[in-house]
Design a protein around this motif. Sequence first.
Motif, mmCIF file in Angstrom:
data_model
loop_
_atom_site.group_PDB
_atom_site.id
_atom_site.type_symbol
_atom_site.label_atom_id
_atom_site.label_comp_id
_atom_site.label_asym_id
_atom_site.label_seq_id
_atom_site.Cartn_x
_atom_site.Cartn_y
_atom_site.Cartn_z
ATOM 1 N N ILE A 115 0.823 -1.218 0.000
ATOM 2 C CA ILE A 115 0.000 0.000 0.000
ATOM 3 C C ILE A 115 0.857 1.269 0.000
ATOM 4 C CG2 ILE A 115 -1.966 -1.170 1.059
ATOM 5 C CD1 ILE A 115 -1.218 0.200 3.714
ATOM 6 N N GLY A 116 2.168 1.105 -0.214
ATOM 7 C CA GLY A 116 3.022 2.260 -0.451
ATOM 8 C C GLY A 116 3.440 3.045 0.764
ATOM 9 N N ARG A 117 3.328 2.472 1.961
ATOM 10 C CA ARG A 117 3.731 3.203 3.161
ATOM 11 C C ARG A 117 5.249 3.240 3.272
ATOM 12 N NH1 ARG A 117 0.166 6.478 4.850
ATOM 13 N NH2 ARG A 117 0.840 6.358 7.016
ATOM 14 N N ILE A 118 5.788 4.277 3.909
ATOM 15 C CA ILE A 118 7.234 4.441 3.986
ATOM 16 C C ILE A 118 7.822 3.833 5.251
ATOM 17 C CG2 ILE A 118 7.172 6.540 2.590
ATOM 18 C CD1 ILE A 118 7.604 8.124 5.220
ATOM 19 N N LEU A 172 -8.365 -7.658 -4.075
ATOM 20 C CA LEU A 172 -8.739 -7.490 -2.676
ATOM 21 C C LEU A 172 -9.475 -8.728 -2.180
ATOM 22 C CD1 LEU A 172 -10.016 -3.778 -2.714
ATOM 23 C CD2 LEU A 172 -7.734 -4.634 -2.146
ATOM 24 N N PRO A 173 -9.558 -8.929 -0.879
ATOM 25 C CA PRO A 173 -10.294 -10.076 -0.343
ATOM 26 C C PRO A 173 -11.763 -10.061 -0.774
ATOM 27 C CG PRO A 173 -8.955 -9.041 1.356
ATOM 28 C CD PRO A 173 -8.922 -8.123 0.175
ATOM 29 N N THR A 183 -10.621 1.384 0.588
ATOM 30 C CA THR A 183 -11.500 1.584 -0.560
ATOM 31 C C THR A 183 -10.673 2.054 -1.741
ATOM 32 O OG1 THR A 183 -11.989 3.835 0.195
ATOM 33 C CG2 THR A 183 -13.565 2.120 0.779
ATOM 34 N N LEU A 184 -11.086 1.678 -2.933
ATOM 35 C CA LEU A 184 -10.392 2.052 -4.165
ATOM 36 C C LEU A 184 -11.075 3.281 -4.739
ATOM 37 C CD1 LEU A 184 -9.867 -1.499 -5.722
ATOM 38 C CD2 LEU A 184 -8.466 -0.279 -4.045
ATOM 39 N N GLU A 185 -10.426 4.425 -4.615
ATOM 40 C CA GLU A 185 -11.033 5.695 -4.985
ATOM 41 C C GLU A 185 -10.664 6.079 -6.419
ATOM 42 O OE1 GLU A 185 -13.120 7.059 -3.064
ATOM 43 O OE2 GLU A 185 -12.732 5.937 -1.233
ATOM 44 N N PRO A 186 -11.626 6.635 -7.181
ATOM 45 C CA PRO A 186 -11.321 7.108 -8.526
ATOM 46 C C PRO A 186 -10.207 8.152 -8.499
ATOM 47 C CG PRO A 186 -13.689 7.117 -8.127
ATOM 48 C CD PRO A 186 -13.036 6.847 -6.807
ATOM 49 N N GLY A 187 -9.354 8.106 -9.493
ATOM 50 C CA GLY A 187 -8.283 9.092 -9.594
ATOM 51 C C GLY A 187 -7.009 8.716 -8.863
ATOM 52 N N THR A 188 -7.046 7.644 -8.065
ATOM 53 C CA THR A 188 -5.837 7.196 -7.383
ATOM 54 C C THR A 188 -5.159 6.118 -8.217
ATOM 55 O OG1 THR A 188 -6.973 5.427 -6.172
ATOM 56 C CG2 THR A 188 -6.951 7.619 -5.164
ATOM 57 N N GLY A 232 -8.762 -5.315 4.929
ATOM 58 C CA GLY A 232 -9.187 -5.536 3.551
ATOM 59 C C GLY A 232 -8.141 -5.072 2.546
ATOM 60 N N LEU A 233 -6.872 -5.152 2.918
ATOM 61 C CA LEU A 233 -5.782 -4.720 2.047
ATOM 62 C C LEU A 233 -5.469 -5.788 1.000
ATOM 63 C CD1 LEU A 233 -3.434 -3.347 4.852
ATOM 64 C CD2 LEU A 233 -5.043 -2.069 3.451
ATOM 65 N N PRO A 234 -4.728 -5.436 -0.049
ATOM 66 C CA PRO A 234 -4.333 -6.454 -1.043
ATOM 67 C C PRO A 234 -3.556 -7.583 -0.386
ATOM 68 C CG PRO A 234 -3.845 -4.240 -1.852
ATOM 69 C CD PRO A 234 -4.238 -4.084 -0.415
ATOM 70 N N GLY A 235 -4.037 -8.798 -0.563
ATOM 71 C CA GLY A 235 -3.389 -9.948 0.052
ATOM 72 C C GLY A 235 -3.712 -10.135 1.513
#
Length: 408
Positions: free
Chosen positions: A135-138, A210-211, A196-201, A166-169
């Motif tokens: 999810i791209g966290r640093i 997703l699960p 949630t998968l938001e438009p524009g992201t 509900g994250l990928p994997g």
Amino acid sequence: MAMPPLALYLHLPWCVRKCPYCDFNSVALRESLPEQDYVTALLADLDAEAEVAGDRDLCSIYLGGGTPSLFTPDAIARLLDGVRERLAIAPDAEITIEVNPGTKTPAALAGYRTAGINRLSLGVQSLRDALLVRIGRIHDAATAQRTLHDARTAGFGNINVDLMFGLPGDDGPGAIEDLERVLDFAPEHVSWYQLTLEPGTEFGRRPPALPAEDAIAALHERGLELLAARGYRRYEVSAFARPGRASAHNLNYWQFGDYLGIGAGAHGKRTLADGTLVRTVKSHAPTAYLRRAGSPETVTETLVTTPAERMLEFLLNALRLCDGFAPELFVRRTGLPIERLWPLLETAQGAGLLEVTAARIRPTTLGQRYLNDLLLLFVDVPTEAPTPAPASPCRTTTPFRPIEEMPQ
């Protein structure tokens, strides 16, 4: 009509890297952080808005982003000192800053306390390294846990943790273990919500796997049980708090209070004496905001004038709360008689989504699970009471993310 309470939202838009699920007004930092120039711009913006307060003290202040913890304690102290010079702040005001794990040392966290911050909101999101990468966290899990420890060491006695499921994997046992490990730190507040998968992201353009919805629904129920067993009361769709620790800033939003929105892309709301609502949005691009802050060019205003609009906006906020609202609050915040609501309330009550008494109007357990369906009854009044039977309760509740993650 009596003026609602007033809060202050300060938006600091820069982050180290924009997460692929993030649809907020944030930008990755490409050059050195213009923190002093931006604090100057924020205070100029506040100068232009300060008269809105009238004789009201600020009930809460929230520094959101982006990653506000990229700013030094000295810059935050200058900002809060500037706020105090311009506006009265209630003695018990909640003052929150969002912190990304690993962006601040224990000494810097202590510096925030000295500056006047009394509440931290930590963007942990997960304690599993593989999912944090996805999810791209640093940060990694160890850094997140160290930051939680450092926050306590710095003297913070009011901490929120943002945690996603509900994250990928993702899987049920792993997500519940994440929640258990966070609760072991005994934060005063937890914002626990589904990705949630938001438009524009980036995720919106290239959705990850997703699960399944039924797995998410089962996981959600297990998480609710765990939070309750650990002493956290669910007071809003995604917000859980120990007794007396519900977020004052969140509650002001959901109880339809007023708030000044200061900063690039910040949204605000104020109530006029005739009941008209004024919605404001500031210039989104930080460079444009830095040039224009404090001038009329940086703000767009929208009037909410009709009774139907005021009624709908109140309900879209207040029905997020598990306790709903008192009829008297509806009258006080909208200037409208409660009788205007009765036909709509009867429809929602008939559908089993709302409990209506003389003292309280609140979502039922079913209404909390299918919040979108409940709210839709007030957007477009049907001729017959609907039958609420969507496939998954989580699908209908997840668009309502916590204010901790709603910086605009």
